[in-house]
Design a protein around this motif. Structure first.
Motif, PDB file in Angstrom:
ATOM      1  N   LEU A 112       0.867  -1.224   0.159  1.00  0.00           N
ATOM      2  CA  LEU A 112       0.278  -0.262   0.006  1.00  0.00           C
ATOM      3  C   LEU A 112       0.887   0.658  -0.396  1.00  0.00           C
ATOM      4  O   LEU A 112       0.667   2.044  -0.222  1.00  0.00           O
ATOM      5  N   SER A 113       1.747   0.970   1.103  1.00  0.00           N
ATOM      6  CA  SER A 113       3.219   2.733   0.789  1.00  0.00           C
ATOM      7  C   SER A 113       3.928   2.895  -0.705  1.00  0.00           C
ATOM      8  O   SER A 113       3.669   4.234  -0.639  1.00  0.00           O
ATOM      9  N   ALA A 114       3.616   1.452  -1.303  1.00  0.00           N
ATOM     10  CA  ALA A 114       4.801   1.785  -2.474  1.00  0.00           C
ATOM     11  C   ALA A 114       3.929   1.714  -3.213  1.00  0.00           C
ATOM     12  O   ALA A 114       4.147   3.186  -4.584  1.00  0.00           O
ATOM     13  N   MET A 115       2.570   1.731  -3.766  1.00  0.00           N
ATOM     14  CA  MET A 115       1.502   2.308  -3.892  1.00  0.00           C
ATOM     15  C   MET A 115       1.070   4.214  -4.134  1.00  0.00           C
ATOM     16  O   MET A 115       1.053   4.318  -5.010  1.00  0.00           O
ATOM     17  N   LEU A 116       0.822   4.172  -2.602  1.00  0.00           N
ATOM     18  CA  LEU A 116       0.711   5.724  -2.173  1.00  0.00           C
ATOM     19  C   LEU A 116       1.631   6.921  -1.979  1.00  0.00           C
ATOM     20  O   LEU A 116       2.358   7.834  -1.763  1.00  0.00           O
ATOM     21  N   ARG A 117       3.819   6.027  -2.019  1.00  0.00           N
ATOM     22  CA  ARG A 117       4.558   7.075  -2.587  1.00  0.00           C
ATOM     23  C   ARG A 117       4.531   7.458  -1.178  1.00  0.00           C
ATOM     24  O   ARG A 117       4.578   8.759  -1.104  1.00  0.00           O
ATOM     25  N   ILE A 118       4.116   6.856  -0.074  1.00  0.00           N
ATOM     26  CA  ILE A 118       4.416   7.565   1.502  1.00  0.00           C
ATOM     27  C   ILE A 118       5.680   6.778   1.896  1.00  0.00           C
ATOM     28  O   ILE A 118       5.284   5.924   1.865  1.00  0.00           O
ATOM     29  N   GLY A 119       6.128   7.881   1.946  1.00  0.00           N
ATOM     30  CA  GLY A 119       7.687   7.372   3.138  1.00  0.00           C
ATOM     31  C   GLY A 119       8.411   6.527   1.725  1.00  0.00           C
ATOM     32  O   GLY A 119       9.378   5.790   2.780  1.00  0.00           O
ATOM     33  N   THR A 120       8.328   6.435   1.305  1.00  0.00           N
ATOM     34  CA  THR A 120       9.452   5.593   0.576  1.00  0.00           C
ATOM     35  C   THR A 120      10.712   6.208  -0.340  1.00  0.00           C
ATOM     36  O   THR A 120      11.111   5.194  -0.371  1.00  0.00           O
ATOM     37  N   ARG A 121      10.851   7.337  -0.241  1.00  0.00           N
ATOM     38  CA  ARG A 121      11.675   8.669  -0.502  1.00  0.00           C
ATOM     39  C   ARG A 121      12.719   8.406   0.182  1.00  0.00           C
ATOM     40  O   ARG A 121      13.947   7.574  -0.516  1.00  0.00           O
ATOM     41  N   ALA A 122      12.688   8.511   1.307  1.00  0.00           N
ATOM     42  CA  ALA A 122      13.954   8.231   2.264  1.00  0.00           C
ATOM     43  C   ALA A 122      14.624   7.249   2.148  1.00  0.00           C
ATOM     44  O   ALA A 122      16.061   6.777   2.202  1.00  0.00           O
ATOM     45  N   GLU A 123      13.367   6.199   1.867  1.00  0.00           N
ATOM     46  CA  GLU A 123      14.438   4.577   2.263  1.00  0.00           C
ATOM     47  C   GLU A 123      15.210   4.103   1.114  1.00  0.00           C
ATOM     48  O   GLU A 123      16.247   3.965   1.015  1.00  0.00           O
ATOM     49  N   GLU A 124      14.367   5.063   0.017  1.00  0.00           N
ATOM     50  CA  GLU A 124      14.529   3.989  -1.317  1.00  0.00           C
ATOM     51  C   GLU A 124      16.308   5.666  -1.348  1.00  0.00           C
ATOM     52  O   GLU A 124      16.968   4.670  -1.633  1.00  0.00           O
ATOM     53  N   ARG A 125      16.985   6.280  -1.090  1.00  0.00           N
ATOM     54  CA  ARG A 125      17.740   7.143  -1.145  1.00  0.00           C
ATOM     55  C   ARG A 125      18.980   6.380  -0.036  1.00  0.00           C
ATOM     56  O   ARG A 125      19.977   6.154  -0.493  1.00  0.00           O
ATOM     57  N   ASP A 126      18.414   5.841   0.886  1.00  0.00           N
ATOM     58  CA  ASP A 126      19.174   5.442   1.622  1.00  0.00           C
ATOM     59  C   ASP A 126      19.522   4.149   1.327  1.00  0.00           C
ATOM     60  O   ASP A 126      20.281   3.932   1.749  1.00  0.00           O
ATOM     61  N   LEU A 127      19.025   3.195   0.741  1.00  0.00           N
ATOM     62  CA  LEU A 127      19.433   2.136   0.027  1.00  0.00           C
ATOM     63  C   LEU A 127      20.037   2.549  -1.230  1.00  0.00           C
ATOM     64  O   LEU A 127      20.992   1.575  -1.602  1.00  0.00           O
TER      65      LEU A 127
END
Length: 253
Positions: A112-127
């Motif tokens: 759900l969070s991936a679909m809504l792009r909730i809180g994913t950007r910071a995690e993607e940057r860290d990864l």
């Protein structure tokens, strides 16, 4: 206490015993070479520890935790990662993306969070940052945005190693990492493995037929033949054991 404790593991497929009462321990920070002829049971042991196979009998503990009580997807969460004999990279994805996938199991993103792009950007940057860091360690940054398809085989092997390293494993199981490499590539890979072990305090379980590499980086050897352990100990002692010589070279009698 040993980091990994394999105790009396038996694996039986019908009337065939792939492993027969196998026991050994692996201490933290140690490189253990698991060697033996084809069909000796080395990959079967890897598949037990990584929960692909259920043993017929025996136990496996990692840092005191019962590994056999875990589901396969939970193995990475306790810090156990492995590579495979055959490359399992996604050809159409970039090298950077392939490495990032290695820590997917430890991300907090839900469907759900991936679909809504909730809180994913910071995690993607860290990864992305951590993937880039391991690519730098293995001198792979020039390939970061190149698809895995078409890259030299030796480079692909190092990419798979990088993918295993991104999640900061405590135990890294390497299944024939030097298979298909040239002598120069084998030496380079051995140096990379030693450096990664030293920098990250890794514990490594290594299956490899390239004996020069095994003897060069292993602190301890365990030798299997027809599913049974025939020798264990210091590499210099084990390599001259008559049972090991016979298993590899055949008896001269």
């Amino acid at each position: 206490m040993s980091l990994l404790d394999v105790s009396s593991i038996t694996v039986q497929f019908g009337g065939i015993r792939a492993l027969d009462d196998l026991s050994f321990t692996l201490d933290e920070g140690q490189v253990l070479g698991l060697i033996g002829p084809n069909g000796a049971g080395k990959t079967t042991l890897f598949n037990v520890v990584s929960r692909i196979y259920d043993p017929t009998a025996g136990s496996v503990t990692f840092d005191g935790q019962d590994v056999l009580a875990l589901q396969p997807h939970a193995i990475s969460r306790i810090g156990v990662y492995r590579t495979f004999q055959n490359l399992a990279l996604w050809p159409g994805m970039s090298v950077l993306e392939n490495v990032m996938v290695g820590d997917h199991a430890n991300t907090k993103t839900t469907f759900l969070s991936a679909m809504l792009r909730i809180g994913t950007r910071a995690e993607e940057r860290d990864l992305t940052r951590r993937a880039w860091a391991i690519l730098e360690e293995l001198d792979l940054t020039e390939h970061a945005h190149h698809p895995a398809a078409g890259l030299p085989f030796g480079t692909l092997k190092r990419i798979e190693l990088a993918r295993a390293m991104i999640a900061k494993p405590r135990l890294l199981m390497l299944d024939e990492p030097a298979s298909g490499l040239t002598h120069a590539e084998v030496d380079s890979l051995a140096a990379d493995i030693r450096d990664l072990r030293d920098r990250h305090n890794l514990t490594i379980l290594l299956v490899e037929h390239h004996m020069h590499m095994v003897l060069g980086i292993s602190d301890k050897l365990v030798v299997l033949n027809f599913g049974s352990k025939i020798a264990e100990g210091d590499p210099n002692d084990v390599r001259s054991d008559p049972r090991v010589v016979e298993a590899y070279l055949g008896s001269s009698a």
